[in-house]
Design a protein around this motif. Sequence first.
Motif, PDB file in Angstrom:
ATOM      1  N   LEU A  62     -41.062 -37.693  17.063  1.00 22.08           N
ATOM      2  CA  LEU A  62     -42.417 -38.230  17.067  1.00 22.08           C
ATOM      3  C   LEU A  62     -42.550 -39.367  16.058  1.00 22.08           C
ATOM      4  N   LEU A  63     -42.031 -39.181  14.847  1.00 23.53           N
ATOM      5  CA  LEU A  63     -42.081 -40.255  13.850  1.00 23.53           C
ATOM      6  C   LEU A  63     -41.377 -41.510  14.359  1.00 23.53           C
ATOM      7  N   THR A  64     -40.214 -41.330  14.954  1.00 22.78           N
ATOM      8  CA  THR A  64     -39.437 -42.469  15.443  1.00 22.78           C
ATOM      9  C   THR A  64     -40.145 -43.147  16.607  1.00 22.78           C
ATOM     10  N   LEU A  65     -40.717 -42.366  17.506  1.00 26.30           N
ATOM     11  CA  LEU A  65     -41.476 -42.944  18.610  1.00 26.30           C
ATOM     12  C   LEU A  65     -42.601 -43.823  18.073  1.00 26.30           C
ATOM     13  N   LEU A  66     -43.325 -43.331  17.089  1.00 25.08           N
ATOM     14  CA  LEU A  66     -44.405 -44.125  16.499  1.00 25.08           C
ATOM     15  C   LEU A  66     -43.863 -45.372  15.800  1.00 25.08           C
ATOM     16  N   ALA A  67     -42.727 -45.233  15.130  1.00 30.98           N
ATOM     17  CA  ALA A  67     -42.129 -46.375  14.430  1.00 30.98           C
ATOM     18  C   ALA A  67     -41.713 -47.468  15.414  1.00 30.98           C
ATOM     19  N   PHE A  68     -41.378 -47.096  16.632  1.00 29.22           N
ATOM     20  CA  PHE A  68     -40.960 -48.077  17.641  1.00 29.22           C
ATOM     21  C   PHE A  68     -42.140 -48.824  18.265  1.00 29.22           C
ATOM     22  N   THR A  69     -43.360 -48.329  18.074  1.00 27.76           N
ATOM     23  CA  THR A  69     -44.516 -49.017  18.658  1.00 27.76           C
ATOM     24  C   THR A  69     -44.915 -50.200  17.779  1.00 27.76           C
ATOM     25  N   ARG A  70     -45.594 -51.165  18.374  1.00 28.26           N
ATOM     26  CA  ARG A  70     -46.007 -52.362  17.631  1.00 28.26           C
ATOM     27  C   ARG A  70     -46.924 -52.036  16.462  1.00 28.26           C
ATOM     28  N   ARG A  71     -47.856 -51.120  16.695  1.00 29.70           N
ATOM     29  CA  ARG A  71     -48.860 -50.841  15.674  1.00 29.70           C
ATOM     30  C   ARG A  71     -48.649 -49.507  14.961  1.00 29.70           C
ATOM     31  N   GLY A  72     -47.582 -48.787  15.321  1.00 27.76           N
ATOM     32  CA  GLY A  72     -47.322 -47.510  14.675  1.00 27.76           C
ATOM     33  C   GLY A  72     -48.295 -46.422  15.083  1.00 27.76           C
ATOM     34  N   GLU A  73     -48.855 -46.546  16.287  1.00 30.36           N
ATOM     35  CA  GLU A  73     -49.813 -45.548  16.753  1.00 30.36           C
ATOM     36  C   GLU A  73     -49.746 -45.414  18.266  1.00 30.36           C
ATOM     37  N   LEU A  74     -50.134 -44.235  18.724  1.00 31.40           N
ATOM     38  CA  LEU A  74     -50.191 -43.942  20.158  1.00 31.40           C
ATOM     39  C   LEU A  74     -51.272 -42.904  20.404  1.00 31.40           C
ATOM     40  N   PRO A  75     -51.874 -42.929  21.584  1.00 26.40           N
ATOM     41  CA  PRO A  75     -52.704 -41.782  21.967  1.00 26.40           C
ATOM     42  C   PRO A  75     -51.821 -40.534  22.013  1.00 26.40           C
ATOM     43  N   MET A  76     -52.358 -39.428  21.570  1.00 25.39           N
ATOM     44  CA  MET A  76     -51.559 -38.197  21.542  1.00 25.39           C
ATOM     45  C   MET A  76     -51.051 -37.843  22.927  1.00 25.39           C
ATOM     46  N   SER A  77     -51.867 -38.067  23.961  1.00 22.31           N
ATOM     47  CA  SER A  77     -51.429 -37.753  25.323  1.00 22.31           C
ATOM     48  C   SER A  77     -50.245 -38.632  25.732  1.00 22.31           C
ATOM     49  N   ARG A  78     -50.238 -39.886  25.306  1.00 21.44           N
ATOM     50  CA  ARG A  78     -49.121 -40.794  25.625  1.00 21.44           C
ATOM     51  C   ARG A  78     -47.857 -40.351  24.885  1.00 21.44           C
ATOM     52  N   ALA A  79     -47.999 -39.920  23.637  1.00 18.38           N
ATOM     53  CA  ALA A  79     -46.846 -39.414  22.883  1.00 18.38           C
ATOM     54  C   ALA A  79     -46.254 -38.202  23.591  1.00 18.38           C
ATOM     55  N   SER A  80     -47.118 -37.319  24.073  1.00 18.82           N
ATOM     56  CA  SER A  80     -46.663 -36.141  24.806  1.00 18.82           C
ATOM     57  C   SER A  80     -45.871 -36.551  26.040  1.00 18.82           C
ATOM     58  N   SER A  81     -46.386 -37.524  26.774  1.00 17.66           N
ATOM     59  CA  SER A  81     -45.721 -37.993  27.984  1.00 17.66           C
ATOM     60  C   SER A  81     -44.371 -38.626  27.669  1.00 17.66           C
ATOM     61  N   LEU A  82     -44.328 -39.497  26.691  1.00 16.42           N
ATOM     62  CA  LEU A  82     -43.073 -40.192  26.362  1.00 16.42           C
ATOM     63  C   LEU A  82     -42.016 -39.248  25.797  1.00 16.42           C
ATOM     64  N   LEU A  83     -42.450 -38.239  25.056  1.00 13.73           N
ATOM     65  CA  LEU A  83     -41.507 -37.267  24.504  1.00 13.73           C
ATOM     66  C   LEU A  83     -41.162 -36.174  25.510  1.00 13.73           C
ATOM     67  N   GLN A  84     -41.879 -36.156  26.627  1.00 12.28           N
ATOM     68  CA  GLN A  84     -41.657 -35.187  27.700  1.00 12.28           C
ATOM     69  C   GLN A  84     -41.809 -33.750  27.201  1.00 12.28           C
ATOM     70  N   VAL A  85     -42.869 -33.546  26.438  1.00  4.84           N
ATOM     71  CA  VAL A  85     -43.174 -32.211  25.926  1.00  4.84           C
ATOM     72  C   VAL A  85     -44.642 -31.900  26.206  1.00  4.84           C
ATOM     73  N   HIS A  86     -44.984 -30.649  26.153  1.00  4.72           N
ATOM     74  CA  HIS A  86     -46.352 -30.198  26.386  1.00  4.72           C
ATOM     75  C   HIS A  86     -47.256 -30.749  25.275  1.00  4.72           C
ATOM     76  N   PRO A  87     -48.495 -31.094  25.613  1.00  2.18           N
ATOM     77  CA  PRO A  87     -49.424 -31.599  24.590  1.00  2.18           C
ATOM     78  C   PRO A  87     -49.562 -30.681  23.368  1.00  2.18           C
ATOM     79  N   THR A  88     -49.467 -29.378  23.584  1.00  6.00           N
ATOM     80  CA  THR A  88     -49.556 -28.444  22.465  1.00  6.00           C
ATOM     81  C   THR A  88     -48.428 -28.673  21.464  1.00  6.00           C
TER      82      THR A  88
END
Length: 169
Positions: A62-88
């Motif tokens: 999750l930290l690395t995914l955020l670090a790869f984004t332009r602004r260092g942020e993502l909607p939580m639902s998008r992070a869940s989708s990109l990491l292919q894990v349940h929102p919980t």
Amino acid sequence: MDQPLPRDPIAEAQRNWQRRGWEQQAAPMAAVTAIMRTQQLLMLRIEGVLRPFALTFARYELLTLLAFTRRGELPMSRASSLLQVHPTSVTNAVDRLQAAGLVDRAPHPMDRRTTLVRLTPDGRDLARRATDALNRDVFSDTGFEADDVEHLIRILARFRQQAGDFAAE
């Protein structure tokens, strides 16, 4: 494991499958079991490298995914989708990372229903240091031959695509 086993238990399982008349399933069973055991061995190495950073692999991802984004942020639902894990799972990771001061939550500026997870400066620094350690201690020497790595990438990508993990390009 402290001591290697005297023989390969997966090869023994394959022979047992064959002895029971499951010849067609024996090699695929051995392949699947070997992939799963390989994943366990790699996770042990990765977790050992991440332990001094007080990170699990899920939190590191999750930290690395955020670090790869332009602004260092993502909607939580998008992070869940990109990491292919349940929102919980993302919520739990964010809770832990937020408690450690590595991420924070913020309302989305245009969608009140959406929460952003944002990387803090400490989170960005920790992601960089943990990545440096993984690159040095795991990814530079996975234990696979270079040619095998390229074959594995192709084989596993084809399997994942056929399983519906991602769309064909």
